[in-house]
Design a protein around this motif. Structure first.
Motif, short mmCIF file in Angstrom:
data_model
loop_
_atom_site.label_atom_id
_atom_site.label_comp_id
_atom_site.label_asym_id
_atom_site.label_seq_id
_atom_site.Cartn_x
_atom_site.Cartn_y
_atom_site.Cartn_z
N ALA A 1 -6.21 2.21 -3.66
CA ALA A 1 -6.40 1.33 -2.53
C ALA A 1 -5.78 1.99 -1.11
O ALA A 1 -6.24 1.67 -0.13
CB ALA A 1 -5.27 0.09 -2.84
N PRO A 2 -4.47 2.77 -1.01
CA PRO A 2 -4.24 3.23 0.05
C PRO A 2 -5.08 4.36 0.44
O PRO A 2 -5.25 4.61 1.63
CB PRO A 2 -2.89 3.77 -0.45
N TYR A 3 -5.82 4.94 -0.42
CA TYR A 3 -6.54 6.00 0.08
C TYR A 3 -7.79 5.55 0.72
O TYR A 3 -8.15 5.78 1.92
CB TYR A 3 -7.25 6.75 -1.21
N ALA B 1 1.49 7.41 -6.55
CA ALA B 1 0.41 8.18 -6.53
C ALA B 1 0.88 9.76 -6.33
O ALA B 1 0.68 10.75 -7.10
CB ALA B 1 -1.02 7.83 -5.83
N PRO C 1 -2.11 6.60 -14.82
CA PRO C 1 -2.32 5.29 -14.30
C PRO C 1 -1.72 5.57 -12.65
O PRO C 1 -2.15 4.65 -11.76
CB PRO C 1 -1.24 4.69 -14.97
N ALA C 2 -0.75 6.51 -12.34
CA ALA C 2 -0.41 6.88 -11.23
C ALA C 2 -1.36 7.04 -10.15
O ALA C 2 -1.33 6.63 -9.06
CB ALA C 2 0.53 7.93 -11.04
N ARG C 3 -2.50 7.85 -10.71
CA ARG C 3 -3.49 8.07 -9.88
C ARG C 3 -4.48 7.01 -9.38
O ARG C 3 -4.92 6.92 -8.32
CB ARG C 3 -4.42 9.06 -10.67
N LEU D 1 1.10 -1.15 -0.14
CA LEU D 1 0.15 0.08 -0.01
C LEU D 1 0.91 1.41 0.00
O LEU D 1 0.55 2.19 -0.72
CB LEU D 1 -1.02 -0.02 1.30
N ALA E 1 -3.22 4.22 -8.56
CA ALA E 1 -2.31 3.47 -7.47
C ALA E 1 -2.82 4.09 -6.39
O ALA E 1 -2.75 3.53 -5.07
CB ALA E 1 -0.98 3.73 -7.74
N ALA E 2 -3.42 5.19 -6.29
CA ALA E 2 -3.79 5.87 -5.00
C ALA E 2 -5.24 5.32 -4.31
O ALA E 2 -5.39 5.33 -3.25
CB ALA E 2 -4.26 7.42 -5.08
N PHE F 1 -4.96 13.07 1.07
CA PHE F 1 -4.07 12.15 1.04
C PHE F 1 -2.83 12.27 1.44
O PHE F 1 -2.49 11.49 2.36
CB PHE F 1 -4.04 11.72 -0.46
N MET G 1 2.58 1.87 6.80
CA MET G 1 2.55 2.16 5.59
C MET G 1 3.09 3.57 5.19
O MET G 1 3.35 3.89 4.09
CB MET G 1 1.09 1.86 4.89
#
Lengths: 270, 389, 304
Positions: free
Chosen positions: C17-19, A88, C10-12, A81, C14-15, A101, A145
């Motif tokens: 799940a952690p978000y 991101a 695509p990088a966004r 994660l 990735a956010a 975030f 994380m």
């Protein structure tokens, strides 16, 4: 041009004293774990007696096993994660909710553990979740994380972005470019992140105390309750074993990262 | 804090330059050695600098010029030798105790201080009163034409402006000696040329002594009145720009400073003040005997490309003059048009290659040579420099 | 379209799940803390029952809102124990952070001045103790500081004292423990800024006539302020809420807020008061937390 060391006597002295301050207590603890005497302060010769005692202490062993399992699973989830979060943040440019975030990711780094622990417990109680292995794992994942994200993000930030552009120029789509070029380059940071998460989890007392349930104590919780009652030689032995475990993890991980970085340098074909 | 302002006036230069030249130099470097580990960065350098001089230390990177400069500023202490400023040995003095200031490469402006505070930094350390500091800063700001930018921070300035702040900061304390470490390296070409002129003008006006370190020979030639070329920690030659170019003392210097054609050969004949030298690549050449007579043996002959003339037929010696001319037959192998000049590469029939640089004095040159054309390259004996091999 | 834009999409993703994870396990829990802190003490007893049922629907929620009260916060403000705990936490954190800065700065400065190849070694040496468990490090000090521990034995042997000094359960012991545990957090950001600083700036200052102490005070120190800020916040914020160190090393007559919270929660089983204490602690720390976030963000996101 060769650089001359600008080290003054004051610099050397403060470094030496600082390192002595950091290491002596641990060294003393390790030495006393081999003390045969029951009195912690009297030297009774070398002995493995307290290690023996520890390995016969079922409750302690169970706690250690619980801690180890929590540390491995939470570090693994956290690394996954945290790496995603770092990608991101460092490659996602602007997106909606970015401020929130990054705020959520940086805050736990310094948030007093009592607050994090208490808030997670209240959530678990509200969800009526059975407290034990999974709740502690989730709690530790949440904390660690963030550390992984910071470690990986700082590596991503220092990476030359023209490498990714070169990969795209040579026909990769962004995802392929990331997987084939960026990921191998940040692998050492990811390994370091996992290590950090693992030891933080192994280390944590406060959050685990809040989020665990009866009958599933972690090693720090057990050590803590023993320490409160006073110094016991057995604790020295346990601490030495934990230090040894962490030392092994550090050595393996640094070897792994060295290996992966030297492979990276030998220009693996795409 | 009892730091005193260096007791000099800006006018030590041109005015009493003659007097100093007759007597003691402003700065005397005597047998200075500096080693790092086993590496001899500066290896026995001796040098005199007169007051009011604009001296350049020139050399490739790693030649020891920066180390020498840092020893003058006090950032390194020499292992051997003396550094005399006036009649005081300052070799072991700390940087803040020397009446010498430095303009750093990349300027080393304090990023947390404004332009004004950067310039005032050294003045405050010298214990100048608030009013005097303000006057001096204003003076310096006017000198380097930075009016209106006093409150800016270094990161709000352009490269050229930063360079001026660095200069003003170093000049503010009116040092006896100003050291400039690659002062123009960070500027682009156009700006660099303008700034060269400004630096020279400033130095003349203030009559200060400047020592500049540079790896750019053009920069050194343009600005300096004297140049010291360094190689592997030693001074290879100290001379005026003209002498350095026209009378280099070694093959290495001839190649390092400017472009050069070199031919190796042996003396065949000595005829008065002419030497006849047989070369492998260019046949037999007649050259002028150098100032210091040479014995027989192996030599290199250096000829600058612009000294070599090209023509379709061999030139005829003017009647009644004993001018001997070296003329070499060949074929144009390559042409490189550079704007002001054109460089022709001529493949000689004897096997060697010469480069000749010809000024493009006419806009439409109908007579230009073309590749493959038969041609004669010629030059006089006085155009050749004889160098020990 | 720039390559960065191409990458950003695509990088966004990735956010996601952690978000979701952080909202669920970091943000939402604070809502619960707030809710419980506003509840009557009785509602939360006994502690192992759900505080309220999420399935109860809208009416129950409305009823729950009606039951909210600020009684717990009133208690925190009116009872000296809590006020003292907050004041003590802030004083301890302030003192300890000052000590850490005074001890950590010379060490970081020494590291930054080592030859480059040694700097990496020194950094590992500073980080390694941080990897060995927090609790173990405190325990190591208990070994040393106890009545017949090593420190007293040395002091007695050197005839510096005539009888053992009481170290454990004193503020001195607590400060030793805090400084010891947090030292790497102070050193590393300081070292990072000091190592990045160009040595030529110090040379320029001394060239302009500044003796060494002025070079330090006028150039080195001001330029290291971002590192000082990061180090101070990195230590100050968690120390305010510290529990383990004061609990094991300091005396029990004056508690820090982390200890009070722990006590209310585990011993007195008064969850609402504990939650209220957590909320107040968070409010107290809000300004330093926001400062820290800005610093962290700038540090990680600059230069791109």
């Amino acid at each position: 041009m060769r650089k001359v060391s600008r080290l003054s006597r004051f610099n050397v002295a403060s470094l030496a004293l600082g390192l002595a301050f950091l290491y002596l207590p641990i060294l003393i603890l390790v030495i006393y774990s081999f003390n045969a005497s029951r009195l912690v302060t009297v030297w009774g010769g070398w002995s493995l007696r307290w290690y023996h005692e520890f390995f016969n202490d079922r409750a302690m062993i169970e706690a250690a096993w619980m801690s180890f399992r929590v540390a491995v699973s939470s570090a693994t989830i956290a690394t996954l994660l945290g790496t995603l979060a770092a990608v991101a943040l460092s490659r996602g440019e602007r997106f909606r909710g970015r401020t929130l975030f990054s705020g959520m990711l940086y805050a736990p780094l310094v948030m007093p553990e009592v607050i994090t622990g208490l808030s997670l417990l209240l959530l678990f109680v509200a969800l009526n979740a059975e407290r034990g292995f999974w709740t502690v794992t989730i709690a530790h994942t949440t904390l660690t994380m963030c550390f992984v994200a910071v470690v990986v993000q700082s590596r991503l930030g220092s990476l030359d972005r023209s490498l990714e552009e070169a990969a795209m120029d040579l026909g990769c789509d962004p995802v392929r470019a990331f997987l084939s070029v960026t990921l191998p380059l940040i692998a050492p940071a990811i390994v370091a992140g996992w290590m950090l998460a693992f030891t933080l989890s192994l280390d944590d007392l406060v959050i685990a105390s809040f989020t665990t349930g009866p009958g599933s104590a972690t090693l720090p919780i057990r050590i803590y309750s023993e320490v409160r009652l006073g110094v016991k030689p057995e604790i020295n032995a346990i601490c030495t074993l934990v230090i040894a475990l962490i030392a092994v993890v550090i050595v393996i991980a640094s070897l792994a990262s060295k290996l992966s970085s030297s492979q990276g340098e030998s220009a693996a074909p795409l | 804090m009892t730091d005193e302002l260096p007791k000099t006036h800006a006018a030590t230069g041109a005015a009493d330059g003659d007097a100093s030249a007759a007597g003691r130099p402003l700065l005397r470097i005597e047998g200075v050695v500096k080693t790092f580990g086993t590496f001899r960065a500066v290896d026995g350098v001796s040098l005199d600098i007169k007051a009011g001089e604009f001296f350049a230390l020139l050399g490739p990177s790693g030649c020891g010029k920066t180390t020498l400069l840092r020893m003058l500023a006090g950032f390194e202490a020499p292992d051997e030798g003396r550094i005399l400023l006036g009649d005081k040995d300052i070799a072991q003095a700390l940087p803040h105790e020397r009446p010498i200031n430095m303009m750093f490469q990349n300027y080393a402006l304090f990023p947390h201080l404004s332009v004004r505070d950067n310039i005032a930094f050294g003045l405050k350390r010298a214990g100048l009163s608030r009013a005097d500091t303000a006057t001096r800063v204003a003076e310096m700001v006017a000198l380097v034409k930075l009016e209106g930018l006093e409150k800016r921070k270094p990161d709000q300035l352009s490269g050229g402006q930063r360079q001026r702040v660095a200069l003003a900061r170093a000049l503010a304390r009116r040092p006896q000696l100003l050291l400039l470490d690659e002062p123009l390296a960070a500027l682009d070409k156009k700006l660099r040329e303008n700034t060269q002129g400004e630096l020279m003008e400033l130095q003349r006006r203030l009559g200060m002594t400047f020592i500049v370190v540079t790896h750019d020979q053009e920069e050194a030639m343009t600005m300096a009145s004297r140049i010291g070329v360094m190689k592997s920690g030693k001074l290879a030659q100290v001379a005026s720009p003209r002498d350095l170019y026209e009378a280099p003392r070694s093959r290495w210097i001839a190649e390092f400073v400017g472009d050069v054609n070199l031919f190796d050969g042996e003396t065949k004949l000595r005829d008065g003040h002419r030497l006849v030298i047989g070369t492998r690549d260019a046949g037999t050449l007649v050259v002028a005997e150098p100032r210091e007579p040479v014995g027989a043996g192996r030599f290199s002959i250096a000829i600058r490309p612009e000294k070599i003339k090209l023509s379709r037929r061999a030139p005829v010696s003017e009647a009644g003059r004993e001018t001997m001319i070296n003329s070499l037959d060949g074929v144009v192998a390559d042409i490189c048009y550079l704007g002001g000049t054109t460089t022709y590469k001529v493949k000689l029939d004897t096997g060697g290659i010469v480069r000749a640089s010809v000024a493009n004095s006419a806009r439409l040159d109908v007579d230009a040579y073309s590749v493959g054309q038969q041609i004669v390259a010629w030059f006089t004996p006085d155009d050749c420099v004889v160098l020990p091999s | 379209m720039s390559s960065r834009r191409i990458f950003a999409r695509p990088a966004r993703f990735a956010a996601i799940a952690p978000y979701v994870w952080m909202v669920l396990f970091f943000l939402v829990p604070f809502a619960f803390v707030l809710k419980i802190s506003l509840s009557q003490t009785a509602i939360a007893q006994p502690p192992y029952e759900p505080v309220f049922a999420l399935t109860a629907g809208w009416d129950a929620l409305k009823a729950a809102f009606a039951a909210l009260s600020i009684e717990n916060f009133k208690l925190l403000v009116s009872d000296d124990i809590y006020v003292f705990a907050y004041v003590r936490s802030l004083t301890v954190a302030l003192t300890a952070t000052t000590l850490l800065l005074l001890i950590g700065y010379p060490i970081a400065y020494g590291m930054a001045r080592l030859p480059k190849s040694w700097q990496a070694v020194a950094m590992v040496l500073v980080i390694v103790p941080f990897w060995t468990s927090f609790l173990i490090r405190i325990y190591a000090w208990i070994n040393i500081l106890q009545h017949d521990g090593l420190l007293n034995q040395i002091l007695l042997a050197l005839h510096l004292v005539s009888q053992p000094v009481v170290w454990l359960s004193t503020d001195s012991a607590m400060y030793i423990g805090i400084v010891y545990s947090y030292l790497p957090f102070m050193i590393l950001p300081l070292y990072a800024t000091l190592a990045k600083m160009e040595p030529v700036l110090e040379e320029a200052a001394s060239d302009l006539g500044a003796p060494p102490w002025q070079v330090f005070w006028l150039v080195t120190f001001p330029l290291s302020l971002p590192g000082v800020g990061a180090g101070v916040l990195l230590c100050f914020i968690p120390i305010v809420g510290e529990f383990v160190i004061p609990d094991l090393l300091a005396g029990s007559n004056s508690l820090m807020i982390g200890q009070t919270l722990w006590l209310e929660f585990f011993t007195n089983k008064d969850w609402p008061v504990a939650s209220a204490a957590a909320i107040v602690l968070l409010v107290v720390l809000l300004v330093p937390l926001l400062l820290y976030e800005r610093l962290q963000k700038r540090q990680l996101e600059q230069g791109r």
